[in-house]
Design an enzyme around this catalytic site. Structure first.
Site, mmCIF file in Angstrom:
data_model
loop_
_atom_site.group_PDB
_atom_site.id
_atom_site.type_symbol
_atom_site.label_atom_id
_atom_site.label_comp_id
_atom_site.label_asym_id
_atom_site.label_seq_id
_atom_site.Cartn_x
_atom_site.Cartn_y
_atom_site.Cartn_z
ATOM 1 N N GLY A 42 0.825 -1.210 0.000
ATOM 2 C CA GLY A 42 0.000 0.000 0.000
ATOM 3 C C GLY A 42 0.853 1.252 0.000
ATOM 4 O O GLY A 42 0.670 2.160 -0.824
ATOM 5 N N LEU A 222 3.727 -8.812 -16.839
ATOM 6 C CA LEU A 222 4.523 -9.967 -17.261
ATOM 7 C C LEU A 222 6.017 -9.728 -17.045
ATOM 8 O O LEU A 222 6.853 -10.177 -17.829
ATOM 9 C CB LEU A 222 4.246 -10.251 -18.756
ATOM 10 N N ASP A 253 4.303 -2.539 -7.510
ATOM 11 C CA ASP A 253 3.672 -1.445 -6.755
ATOM 12 C C ASP A 253 3.908 -0.105 -7.453
ATOM 13 O O ASP A 253 2.992 0.723 -7.557
ATOM 14 C CB ASP A 253 4.247 -1.374 -5.334
HETATM 15 O O1 RIB Z 1 5.611 -5.522 -3.098
HETATM 16 C C1 RIB Z 1 6.763 -5.355 -2.347
HETATM 17 C C2 RIB Z 1 6.434 -5.230 -0.898
HETATM 18 O O2 RIB Z 1 5.906 -6.448 -0.439
HETATM 19 C C3 RIB Z 1 7.601 -4.937 0.017
HETATM 20 O O3 RIB Z 1 7.859 -3.567 0.164
HETATM 21 C C4 RIB Z 1 7.234 -5.644 1.305
HETATM 22 O O4 RIB Z 1 6.993 -4.771 2.373
HETATM 23 C C5 RIB Z 1 6.001 -6.484 0.971
HETATM 24 O O5 RIB Z 1 4.871 -5.900 1.447
#
Ligand code: RIB
Length: 306
Positions: A42, A222, A253
């Protein structure tokens, strides 16, 4: 004006060991280099969206300990609105232990801590923030009830929802039918659809099955190859950018944070994906999740030069 984006999700501190190779069960691997960084799916998405140009409101939960306090200080520096980011008075902060090998691949274990207490009630208190957003971005690292509540509020207000279904889990059709853009990676796609992605045809079929469940647009990430994007009007493989990976942690992310900004700005799907692919490519050239989220100027410069 910056688009208002609400991110509902987890916040962790990442303890990172850069190591020649990922240890097998029972094995000890020496020559590691240790570092810490802000993480959590998040928070990574929220920070990536803020640096990419969003006015980001972060609904989350940190621990009562120093890790929680330091996290809030870090998020303030990134101008995240933390009005609905709660300090849990009983739980410790979320922590992730991350091994990163020489190829930039990782292996992650998470202790959720305060993230595990992000409940329906906390999200409901922030309903007016969600309702007045251009877009809501979520993942699955907090209890499913927090995701369901945010989806209910956003859907009732007609606010578009991007759901990054990570970490992987099976999802109810009720959730999927409210999602505007779903962004699973290959593993998550297989778990959501039961289809093994052994060929391009299987990727197409899996995306189609998610569209049939009511998802608006599916973007299957991918890795270095880019993405496959599909909705009822169009479908295509869209290539990513080639870079030398240092650490792929958080690349998904960063992709989602940048995608959210571009979509909220009203860019076309292909433009938004190109912007998000650039942000993700830049992120894998640096160690750590949030340290590798680049600012908009850098992303735009990368796009001009690639
Ligand atoms: O997507 C990567 C994240 O997954 C990392 O920052 C770690 O905290 C886990 O939540």
């Amino acid at each position: 004006m910056k688009p208002k984006i609400t991110v509902v999700g987890s916040s962790n501190v990442d303890l990172i060991l850069k190591i020649p190779r990922l240890p097998k069960p029972g094995e000890t691997v020496l020559e590691g280099e240790f570092s810490t960084a802000q993480g959590g799916k998040g928070a990574n998405q929220a920070v990536a969206a803020a640096r990419a140009g969003g006015d980001v409101h972060f609904i989350s939960r940190v621990g009562i300990d120093d890790l929680g306090k330091n996290s809030l200080t870090a998020y303030k520096k990134d101008n995240l609105n933390l009005d609905y980011c709660v300090t849990d008075d009983a739980a410790s902060n979320g922590v992730a232990l991350i091994f990163v090998n020489a190829k930039g691949e990782n292996s992650i274990g998470v202790a959720s801590g305060a993230n595990g207490n992000l409940d329906r009630k906390q999200v409901r208190k922030a309903a007016h923030v969600i309702e007045s957003s251009a877009l809501v971005l979520m993942q699955l690292e907090t209890p499913i009830e927090s995701v369901e509540e945010a989806i209910t509020i956003a859907a009732a207000a007609g606010v578009p929802i991007i759901l990054n279904p990570a970490p992987a889990r099976v999802l109810d059709d009720n959730i999927l039918r409210s999602v505007s853009i779903l962004t699973p990676n290959e593993t998550e796609t297989e778990i959501l659809t039961g289809i093994s992605l052994t060929s391009d045809e299987h990727i197409r079929r899996a995306a189609q099955s998610l569209l049939e469940k009511g998802v608006g647009t599916v973007i299957i990430t991918l890795g270095a190859r880019g993405v496959y994007a599909a909705n009822n009007d169009t479908n295509a493989f869209i290539p990513g950018f080639t870079v030398t990976p240092v650490d792929t942690t958080g690349a998904g992310d960063i992709f989602n944070g940048a995608l959210a900004v571009s979509v909220a700005e009203g860019k076309s799907l292909s433009e938004a994906i190109r912007f998000a692919n650039a942000a993700a490519a830049l992120s894998v050239t640096k160690l750590g999740a949030q340290p590798s989220a680049h600012h908009r100027d850098d992303i735009e410069h990368f796009l001009r030069t690639h």
